[in-house]
Design an enzyme around this catalytic site. Structure first.
Site, mmCIF file in Angstrom:
data_model
loop_
_atom_site.group_PDB
_atom_site.id
_atom_site.type_symbol
_atom_site.label_atom_id
_atom_site.label_comp_id
_atom_site.label_asym_id
_atom_site.label_seq_id
_atom_site.Cartn_x
_atom_site.Cartn_y
_atom_site.Cartn_z
ATOM 1 N N GLU A 432 7.731 -7.438 7.360
ATOM 2 C CA GLU A 432 8.525 -6.351 7.961
ATOM 3 C C GLU A 432 9.242 -6.806 9.230
ATOM 4 O O GLU A 432 10.421 -6.538 9.445
ATOM 5 C CB GLU A 432 7.629 -5.137 8.288
ATOM 6 N N HIS A 499 -1.006 5.515 4.025
ATOM 7 C CA HIS A 499 0.183 5.743 3.184
ATOM 8 C C HIS A 499 0.668 7.179 3.336
ATOM 9 O O HIS A 499 1.358 7.678 2.459
ATOM 10 C CB HIS A 499 -0.135 5.500 1.705
#
Ligand SMILES: Cc1ncc(C[n+]2csc(CCOP(=O)(O)OP(=O)(O)O)c2C)c(N)n1
Length: 692
Positions: A432, A499
């Site tokens: 990322e 999540h």
């Protein structure tokens, strides 16, 4: 020290000498000024000048270099004036950052240099983006980025080398191995004997050079760059050197054994090269004095001019204006998707969706008929917007994990690689931070980038790039990070603590970022297309529950919505619920099913948010509930509630009430998650508010 001139002419050797001695003279002068108390701080590169100068002289002047805090020689070799540099170091208005940042923390497109932020490792990924841009443009070019041996322990280092290797980017990763990371010696920093040993692990060539020998540096990098230009690939270059002074002047050198200074003093890059040139008959004492005097005279003149420059006079408006690059906020009406000739565009319907009183609102629901629109889901709208954006902006590159053939974890990018190819729709390694850095690199080269976070939760691994690099670049040195970060977000899908998080408030606090958070497909399309028009970094939140569970009429073709323009769902005036995202649907479902006289304001964009509409509705309804799915403490609702009580207190018939998720991590099982989510508490608090 053995110098091999290879094919270099006397003039070239002399030129290198002048380039090498200039940073030394500047540094010596800085140390005097420091002792005199005329300057405050200095990071010395004495003993390491051959590296900065050698590599900069070896590259073409339009090839980007990303230096660090000891690389004065990069700046001087790119012919930046002493005066301009000194103004930057002294925090003067005429410096590169108008007094906003220190030392070498600036970039300049004019000189093809991107300076560092304080965070070590953060520029390695940016170099990849610059190199990627060259590769996409088929420009034979090399980008060179510095790292210290200490900084090479950062995760960013590993990510960047890995990405560059996988994508075969034309980058030279130069490690200045000077034996220390601040005070900590190499053997406490890493276990390998030398950095070139790491090359094989990355699938990358690795070369070691004597970092104190300017001709080794110059010749090696000249040959390497030539080879990389015709055969693009990354190379790890390790320059062995030594830092002759403290980390910065105040820190001293007590932690370094004295004999090391003696050993490395013998290897001084300037005196050794000087001796060599004298032996070759290219230099003599007279010429040395003349060169030194010329450099020193120009330097002193620059220094004295800067000392005379007054301290920066704060201009509040300028400071605030320079946080974001200017952009038009006029919405673009719906048009057919013929972008190349705007005059051919046919305006079909208006695009203002505020004041709709139905959930199925679109850019203008009343005028969106089946002929010019379609009922679709938010996921489809995002896909449409991406396709349109790729067509409209040939300089746009999409990057993310599994976004190519697989179509992304949520299928938002399905079909795009088939239409636009692997160069523009790029699967990335699971990195990322490095990819967000690369996005900034692309922006520096006038490209646009979109980065898809697989889940917004994983943005934590790229946090530094967003809050320190993307957010601050325009304010610091005037180049905006033209990057859209798409963030599948939120709870309600029983996905547990990693999540399901709402991450928007983490970024709301950071000046320089924009945050869009549509609640429906029509807004998602118009706002995503708007985000691609905006040169500033935009975090674009897409709620996972809304992706497929709701749909609405979405106009065909291209249109953009305004930012900072809320949608108002008017079902009465006994209270107003101010919210965004999935909560818009939950609030509307509740007031409609219970026939409660209330209005729901869907903010749609959170930075900026629509203070005008909020004020109007507070004045009309007099009772306010601010609702977020996000955990209550420190959520955006805190800020909105504070603003209302500061600015509209006289219009309130009750305290502003807030409801949010529980202040716990988000649990997995449905019953626990239902308890976490604020929907039942919303009902209770709304009832209390209405009765107040
Ligand atoms: C992410 C991060 N952590 C810590 C620091 C503080 N810091 C600044 S320079 C430095 C040492 C760097 O060592 P090295 O990379 O070997 O470069 P050198 O200073 O020796 O040239 C440290 C720890 C920082 N700037 N960034």
């Amino acid at each position: 020290m053995i110098f091999k001139r290879k094919k270099l002419t006397d003039n070239q050797l002399l030129h290198l000498y002048k380039a090498l001695i200039r940073p030394r003279i500047i540094e010596e002068r800085m140390l005097v000024l420091l002792r005199q108390g005329r300057i405050g701080k200095w990071f010395s590169g004495i003993g390491q000048e051959a590296i900065s100068v050698g590599v900069t002289e070896a590259l073409k002047s339009d090839e980007y270099i990303l230096p660090l805090h000891r690389n004065l020689g990069v700046f001087t070799s790119r012919n930046i004036s002493d005066q301009k540099l000194f103004a930057q170091w002294q925090g003067k208005k005429s410096g590169f950052t108008k007094g906003r940042d220190r030392s070498f923390h600036f970039g300049t497109r004019e000189h093809h240099i991107v300076g560092m932020i304080s965070h070590l490792g953060a520029m390695l990924g940016v170099a990849n983006g610059i190199a990627l841009s060259d590769l996409l443009d088929k420009k034979s070019s090399v980008t060179l980025v510095f790292s210290g041996d200490g900084g090479a322990s950062e995760g960013d280092f590993h990510e960047a080398l890995n990405v560059a290797a996988v994508w075969q980017l034309p980058v030279i990763f130069l490690i200045e191995n000077n034996g220390y990371g601040l005070s900590t010696p190499s053997n406490e920093q890493f276990r390998c004997a030398q950095f070139i040993d790491k090359g094989i692990g990355y699938g990358m060539e690795a070369i070691q050079v004597d970092g104190n020998n300017i001709l080794d540096l110059f010749n090696t990098v000249s040959e390497l760059a030539e080879s990389i230009r015709s055969n693009p690939r990354p190379v790890l270059l390790e320059a062995i050197t030594f830092r002759m002074r403290g980390h910065e002047e105040a820190s001293g050198v007590k932690y370094v054994p004295k004999d090391l200074f003696e050993i490395w003093g013998q290897k001084d890059p300037v005196t050794n090269y000087e001796r060599y040139l004298i032996q070759q008959g290219i230099l003599n004492e007279q010429l040395i004095s003349k060169i030194r005097k010329e450099i020193l005279d120009t330097l002193n003149e620059g220094i004295e001019t800067v000392f005379l420059e007054p301290e920066v006079e704060p201009d509040l408006a300028e400071e605030i204006n320079d946080v974001y690059a200017p952009v038009s906020n006029t919405p673009t009406p719906v048009s057919n998707p013929e972008f190349s000739s705007p005059e051919k565009q046919e305006t079909l319907i208006e695009s203002d969706s505020a004041h709709s009183n139905t959930l199925n609102h679109t850019a203008n629901p009343e005028s969106t008929s089946p002929e010019n629109g379609k009922e679709i889901r938010l996921i489809d709208a995002v896909n449409q917007a991406l396709e349109i954006a790729l067509d409209k902006h040939p300089n746009l590159v999409l990057m993310g994990q599994d976004i190519a053939e697989y179509g992304g974890a949520f299928k938002a990018t399905e079909g795009l690689v088939q239409k636009f190819g692997k160069e523009r729709v790029r699967n990335t390694p699971i990195t990322e931070s490095s990819i967000l850095g690369a996005a900034l690199g692309l922006a520096i080269k006038n490209k646009k980038a979109m980065v898809e976070m697989q889940f917004s939760d994983f943005v934590t691994c790229g946090f530094n790039q967003i809050v320190n690099n993307l957010a601050k670049n325009y304010y610091r040195w005037g180049v905006a990070a033209d990057v859209v970060v798409r963030m599948p977000t939120g709870a309600g899908v029983q996905a547990g603590p990693f999540h399901s998080q709402s991450t928007e408030a983490w970024f709301y606090h950071v000046p320089g970022l924009k945050i869009y958070y549509p609640s429906n497909a029509a807004d998602a399309k118009g706002l995503l297309l708007k985000a691609f028009e905006d040169p500033n970094p935009v975090l674009f939140f897409e709620h996972k529950v809304i992706y497929r569970n709701y749909q609405c009429m979405v106009p065909n073709g291209y249109y953009t919505l305004e930012e900072g323009k809320a949608a108002v769902h008017d079902f009465g005036d006994q209270a107003v619920i101010i919210t965004y995202g999935w909560a818009v649907h939950k609030a509307l479902e509740h007031i409609q099913s219970e026939k409660i006289s209330a209005t729901v304001v869907d903010l749609r964009t959170l930075m900026p948010w629509d203070k005008e509409t909020v004020m109007e509705q507070v004045k009309r309804c007099n009772k306010v509930l601010v609702l977020t799915e996000d955990t209550l403490t420190g959520s955006i609702s805190s800020d909105i509630a504070a603003w209302i009580q500061e600015n509209a207190f006289q219009h309130l018939d009750a305290p502003v009430m807030r409801v949010g998720g529980l202040d716990t991590p988000i649990p997995l099982s449905k019953t626990l998650e239902d308890q976490f989510l604020p929907w039942n508490r919303m009902k209770e608090v709304l009832e209390k508010l209405l009765k107040y």
